[in-house]
Design a protein around this motif. Structure first.
Motif, mmCIF file in Angstrom:
data_model
loop_
_atom_site.group_PDB
_atom_site.id
_atom_site.type_symbol
_atom_site.label_atom_id
_atom_site.label_comp_id
_atom_site.label_asym_id
_atom_site.label_seq_id
_atom_site.Cartn_x
_atom_site.Cartn_y
_atom_site.Cartn_z
ATOM 1 N N ILE B 138 0.842 -1.197 0.000
ATOM 2 C CA ILE B 138 0.000 0.000 0.000
ATOM 3 C C ILE B 138 0.878 1.248 0.000
ATOM 4 C CG2 ILE B 138 -1.498 1.389 1.478
ATOM 5 C CD1 ILE B 138 -3.281 -0.510 0.462
ATOM 6 N N ASP B 139 1.958 1.191 0.780
ATOM 7 C CA ASP B 139 2.888 2.316 0.884
ATOM 8 C C ASP B 139 3.380 2.785 -0.465
ATOM 9 O OD1 ASP B 139 2.779 2.616 3.510
ATOM 10 O OD2 ASP B 139 4.806 1.925 3.966
ATOM 11 N N PHE B 140 3.548 1.835 -1.365
ATOM 12 C CA PHE B 140 4.071 2.142 -2.674
ATOM 13 C C PHE B 140 3.213 3.210 -3.350
ATOM 14 C CE2 PHE B 140 4.925 1.150 -7.161
ATOM 15 C CZ PHE B 140 6.295 1.085 -7.119
ATOM 16 N N PHE B 141 1.914 3.106 -3.179
ATOM 17 C CA PHE B 141 1.000 4.023 -3.845
ATOM 18 C C PHE B 141 0.950 5.383 -3.137
ATOM 19 C CE2 PHE B 141 -0.248 -0.195 -4.973
ATOM 20 C CZ PHE B 141 -0.443 -0.093 -6.332
ATOM 21 N N LEU B 142 1.253 5.367 -1.857
ATOM 22 C CA LEU B 142 1.197 6.606 -1.090
ATOM 23 C C LEU B 142 2.550 7.315 -1.078
ATOM 24 C CD1 LEU B 142 -0.810 5.197 1.950
ATOM 25 C CD2 LEU B 142 -1.710 6.347 -0.072
ATOM 26 N N ALA B 143 3.585 6.617 -1.567
ATOM 27 C CA ALA B 143 4.951 7.124 -1.432
ATOM 28 C C ALA B 143 5.157 8.519 -2.029
ATOM 29 C CB ALA B 143 5.944 6.134 -2.042
ATOM 30 N N PRO B 144 4.667 8.801 -3.239
ATOM 31 C CA PRO B 144 4.929 10.137 -3.784
ATOM 32 C C PRO B 144 4.392 11.243 -2.877
ATOM 33 C CG PRO B 144 4.142 8.683 -5.511
ATOM 34 C CD PRO B 144 3.987 7.937 -4.213
ATOM 35 N N THR B 229 -2.068 -15.698 -0.680
ATOM 36 C CA THR B 229 -2.311 -17.129 -0.522
ATOM 37 C C THR B 229 -3.515 -17.227 0.402
ATOM 38 O OG1 THR B 229 -0.916 -17.311 1.425
ATOM 39 C CG2 THR B 229 0.154 -17.674 -0.697
ATOM 40 N N ALA B 230 -3.941 -18.444 0.707
ATOM 41 C CA ALA B 230 -5.129 -18.586 1.552
ATOM 42 C C ALA B 230 -4.816 -18.409 3.035
ATOM 43 C CB ALA B 230 -5.783 -19.941 1.297
ATOM 44 N N GLN B 231 -3.579 -18.001 3.374
ATOM 45 C CA GLN B 231 -3.230 -17.747 4.779
ATOM 46 C C GLN B 231 -3.866 -16.434 5.241
ATOM 47 O OE1 GLN B 231 -1.437 -19.807 6.595
ATOM 48 N NE2 GLN B 231 -0.743 -21.191 5.009
ATOM 49 N N PRO B 232 -4.156 -16.316 6.554
ATOM 50 C CA PRO B 232 -4.839 -15.108 7.038
ATOM 51 C C PRO B 232 -4.091 -13.802 6.762
ATOM 52 C CG PRO B 232 -4.716 -16.780 8.781
ATOM 53 C CD PRO B 232 -3.973 -17.327 7.608
ATOM 54 N N THR B 233 -2.766 -13.777 6.972
ATOM 55 C CA THR B 233 -2.043 -12.510 6.813
ATOM 56 C C THR B 233 -2.065 -12.005 5.367
ATOM 57 O OG1 THR B 233 -0.640 -13.214 8.632
ATOM 58 C CG2 THR B 233 0.103 -11.307 7.380
ATOM 59 N N PRO B 234 -1.720 -12.841 4.397
ATOM 60 C CA PRO B 234 -1.811 -12.357 3.008
ATOM 61 C C PRO B 234 -3.217 -11.918 2.622
ATOM 62 C CG PRO B 234 -0.504 -14.359 3.093
ATOM 63 C CD PRO B 234 -1.071 -14.160 4.465
ATOM 64 N N ILE B 235 -4.231 -12.572 3.143
ATOM 65 C CA ILE B 235 -5.602 -12.171 2.814
ATOM 66 C C ILE B 235 -5.898 -10.805 3.415
ATOM 67 C CG2 ILE B 235 -8.042 -12.680 3.264
ATOM 68 C CD1 ILE B 235 -7.506 -15.531 2.628
ATOM 69 N N ARG B 236 -5.421 -10.604 4.651
ATOM 70 C CA ARG B 236 -5.620 -9.305 5.297
ATOM 71 C C ARG B 236 -4.972 -8.198 4.460
ATOM 72 N NH1 ARG B 236 -3.297 -7.569 10.179
ATOM 73 N NH2 ARG B 236 -2.026 -9.434 10.209
ATOM 74 N N GLU B 237 -3.753 -8.453 3.955
ATOM 75 C CA GLU B 237 -3.063 -7.459 3.124
ATOM 76 C C GLU B 237 -3.836 -7.198 1.840
ATOM 77 O OE1 GLU B 237 -0.718 -5.563 3.881
ATOM 78 O OE2 GLU B 237 0.017 -6.508 5.703
ATOM 79 N N ALA B 238 -4.373 -8.254 1.234
ATOM 80 C CA ALA B 238 -5.135 -8.088 -0.013
ATOM 81 C C ALA B 238 -6.387 -7.246 0.249
ATOM 82 C CB ALA B 238 -5.508 -9.456 -0.580
ATOM 83 N N GLU B 239 -7.006 -7.461 1.403
ATOM 84 C CA GLU B 239 -8.216 -6.694 1.741
ATOM 85 C C GLU B 239 -7.922 -5.202 1.822
ATOM 86 O OE1 GLU B 239 -10.415 -10.160 4.404
ATOM 87 O OE2 GLU B 239 -9.627 -8.363 5.394
ATOM 88 N N ARG B 240 -6.718 -4.896 2.297
ATOM 89 C CA ARG B 240 -6.361 -3.475 2.439
ATOM 90 C C ARG B 240 -6.424 -2.752 1.099
ATOM 91 N NH1 ARG B 240 -0.909 -2.427 5.037
ATOM 92 N NH2 ARG B 240 -1.712 -0.320 5.061
ATOM 93 N N PHE B 241 -6.178 -3.475 -0.001
ATOM 94 C CA PHE B 241 -6.230 -2.833 -1.313
ATOM 95 C C PHE B 241 -7.640 -2.417 -1.690
ATOM 96 C CE2 PHE B 241 -2.035 -4.335 -1.535
ATOM 97 C CZ PHE B 241 -1.408 -3.412 -2.354
ATOM 98 N N PHE B 242 -8.619 -2.992 -1.027
ATOM 99 C CA PHE B 242 -9.999 -2.612 -1.305
ATOM 100 C C PHE B 242 -10.514 -1.633 -0.254
ATOM 101 C CE2 PHE B 242 -9.173 -6.446 -3.528
ATOM 102 C CZ PHE B 242 -9.812 -6.259 -4.745
ATOM 103 N N LEU B 243 -9.991 -1.747 0.970
ATOM 104 C CA LEU B 243 -10.499 -0.921 2.063
ATOM 105 C C LEU B 243 -9.765 0.414 2.185
ATOM 106 C CD1 LEU B 243 -10.832 -3.770 4.733
ATOM 107 C CD2 LEU B 243 -12.663 -2.749 3.358
ATOM 108 N N GLU B 244 -8.465 0.431 1.856
ATOM 109 C CA GLU B 244 -7.660 1.612 2.190
ATOM 110 C C GLU B 244 -7.043 2.323 1.000
ATOM 111 O OE1 GLU B 244 -4.645 0.654 5.094
ATOM 112 O OE2 GLU B 244 -6.005 -0.750 6.057
#
Lengths: 281, 344
Positions: B138-144, B229-244
């Motif tokens: 997510i940081d990548f998109f906010l970096a500039p 992947t289907a692990q909780p942490t990667p899914i949480r990160e993927a969700e951030r792309f829709f929520l934040e």
């Protein structure tokens, strides 16, 4: 595997640090009365695995176990008051906001305030055991380096004295230690070995253990006797992973193996199951 | 431009590399830029070692690869935007390395800057970037925006109370209570270093601010693939792309679930096992079938919560060591938006 007082659990992103931190905390709380689990940076993982919301003040998770998440802004105020004896910034407002900006911009300061919160808890004597979910390896090493960085950048004065006792507590093998969590795969193993090298070379803190998460064991069966189909495919899958994992695991010093957990649905189950597995070993 | 992003350890770099190989095979000039790749993957891509400089693959026509190095990039950025003597002083300041390597958006900004430069060179039909593993990308998109803020020196403004302070204003510590406090905390010498550093950085401000806008424009037009992947942490990160994710950025073109187990394992486990199979073999399938089932549930739950195109890459237990392996990985995937990327 835990250090006497303060244990940092570190490792590459995605290896299951938070789950291992939660499991070690649950297990420690079975025999000790005052255990504190700490999320040093991102509290999401530890909160999910312990099944509680985290706050910057210790919260009870269950009998014997408390948890907190370091909040840098709260830690900064506490640090100024308790450590540097700066009088309470009554109307905080713009002054605190400005100071926060400054703290953000000078990396050593930010890191020493974050890790300082943990070290302060360790020094308070309130806890028998503190277990810290640390950030990914690279970032974690710079947290450990923070006191030395400050000692180099800052002139003699209060903040440098603070850096002194912090550095001493971190490198004291009788009190503090680091557990590195890894997977039996190329990049996590490389990063773990690199971290071990850095901890040793700079005498940052003692290594108390290496945990290899999601381990698979070879099947006690001959693959060529299994007829083609899903049973054979799944057996080959297991065997190939187990063989590759064994080769990577051999590169690590005295690894403690935590098995791959099949079919788990909620993070809460993970920590409890790992704690049970550790009990058995 | 294609950004491949997601939590650490989910296979971002491998997918970016696979897509680059396939793009080259489709006749496109393709460049893949990654941060710190595994040795085997680097070998598969031609064993490139030149930091920040694309290297052509010795065997695969049209395939180029480069690694990203944040510290080297920042030196380049400062030299591009500040007068030589100011650039020398900034780079020599003890805070330079500390700030550029540890400022959360710093690495991401440097990567985005490199990426923008390559796109502007116009030599490649497709540029694939595997985002640095900072907070799942997510940081990548906010970096500039964040970098503009840092260089914009809000801190300077706060420290001195003036918009464009002269050097002298800094040392009038007694005049400002905030400075007195900062002085007590940091000590005068460090404060002086910070002030000097930020003042010098200001010389590069207009250049960097302008550049940050360009980079933002590139990011806005990029196709984004989120890997999980289907692990909780990667899914949480993927969700951030829709929520934040900020509105200015396009939503992900696809969420790619990696390491998917075959669905027919679940079906086979529900039937009585064939005769004469050992207990270990039967139980092994049952365990993996439970895992496959959990993966299906995790994907279904994600799909029910977010409107996203889902893609799947099967779990490959063998290491991917050649461009052909990487190409096979992409061929084995289902649902990747290859047509959007111009890959046949």
């Amino acid at each position: 595997m835990l250090a006497p007082e303060l244990t940092f659990v570190a490792g590459k992103g995605g290896v299951g640090r938070s789950a291992i931190t939660a499991a070690l905390s649950l297990r420690a709380a079975r025999t000790r009365e005052r255990v504190l689990a700490v999320a040093l940076t991102d509290p999401g993982g530890l909160a999910a695995h312990l099944g509680v919301e985290l706050d910057h003040r210790p919260r009870a998770v269950r009998a014997g176990l408390h948890a907190l998440a370091v909040d840098r802004r709260a830690a900064l105020n506490e640090y100024l008051r308790l450590q540097l004896h700066v009088p309470r910034l009554a109307p905080l407002g713009g002054l605190a906001a400005g100071l926060n900006l400054l703290v953000d911009a000078v990396p050593g300061i930010r890191d020493i305030i974050t890790i300082g919160k943990v070290l302060h808890e360790a020094r308070s004597g309130d806890w028998e055991s503190i277990i810290v979910d640390a950030p990914a390896s690279g970032q974690f090493i710079s947290y450990l380096r923070a006191p030395a960085t400050i000692a180099r950048l800052a002139p003699p004065g209060r903040i440098r004295q603070q850096a002194g006792w912090m550095q001493a507590l971190l490198s004291d093998r009788n009190r503090t230690g680091v557990i590195l969590v890894s997977l039996a795969e190329e990049l996590p193993v490389a990063e773990t070995l690199e971290s071990i090298g850095e901890l040793r070379a700079e005498d940052l803190a003692g290594l108390t253990g290496v945990v290899v998460n999601r381990c698979l064991q070879p099947l006690p069966a001959k693959l060529d006797r299994i007829p083609d189909g899903p049973f054979r495919q799944a057996a080959i899958h297991q065997q190939e992973l187990a063989t590759s994992q064994a080769a990577w695991r051999r590169k690590l010093p005295n690894p403690t193996e935590v098995p791959f957990l099949f079919g788990i649905r909620t993070p809460g189950e993970v920590a409890a199951r790992i704690a049970d597995e550790m009990e058995g070993s | 431009m294609v950004l491949v992003t997601g939590a650490g350890g989910v296979g971002k770099t491998t997918l970016a590399a696979g897509l680059a190989v396939r793009a080259a095979e489709s006749g496109l000039a393709s460049l893949v830029m990654t941060v710190d790749p595994a040795h085997r993957l680097a070998d598969a891509l031609g064993g490139y070692s030149l930091v920040n400089h694309p290297t052509q693959h010795p065997e695969v026509r049209g395939l180029w690869a480069a690694t990203l190095d944040a510290a080297a990039s920042w030196e380049e950025i400062i030299r591009r935007h500040a007068p030589p003597e100011v650039a020398d002083r900034t780079i020599a300041n003890p805070l330079f390395e500390a700030v550029t390597s540890r400022f959360p958006a710093g690495q991401a900004y440097a990567a985005a800057d490199q990426m923008a430069s390559r796109i502007e060179e116009g030599r490649w039909d497709i540029v694939l970037v595997d985002t640095p593993p900072s907070e799942g990308g997510i940081d990548f998109f906010l970096a500039p925006a964040r970098t503009r803020e840092l260089v914009g020196a809000k801190i300077l403004h706060w420290l001195t109370g003036a918009r464009l302070p002269g050097r002298r204003a800094f040392f009038d510590i007694a005049a400002r209570p905030a400075l007195k406090l900062a002085d007590a905390v940091l000590g005068g010498r460090l404060l002086g270093n910070v002030a000097e550093f930020l003042l010098d950085l200001r010389a590069a401000y207009d250049g960097i601010a302008h550049r940050a806008d360009d980079i933002q424009t590139h990011l806005r037009s990029a196709t984004t693939l989120v890997v999980a992947t289907a692990q909780p942490t990667p899914i949480r990160e993927a969700e951030r792309f829709f929520l934040e994710l900020p509105n200015a950025v396009r939503p992900p073109a696809a969420v790619v679930f990696n390491r998917i187990l075959p669905a027919d394992w679940t079906k086979a486990a529900a039937l009585p096992p064939p005769p004469k199979l050992g207990v270990a073999v039967v139980e092994n399938l049952e365990r993996w079938a439970a895992e496959a089932h959990r993966q299906q549930e995790a994907r279904a739950e994600f799909a029910s919560r977010f409107r996203a195109r889902l893609a799947e890459i099967p779990w490959m237990s063998a290491d991917l060591t050649t461009p052909a392996d990487l190409s096979r990985l992409v061929s084995a995937a289902r649902g990747l938006p290859l047509d959007q990327l111009g890959i046949r």
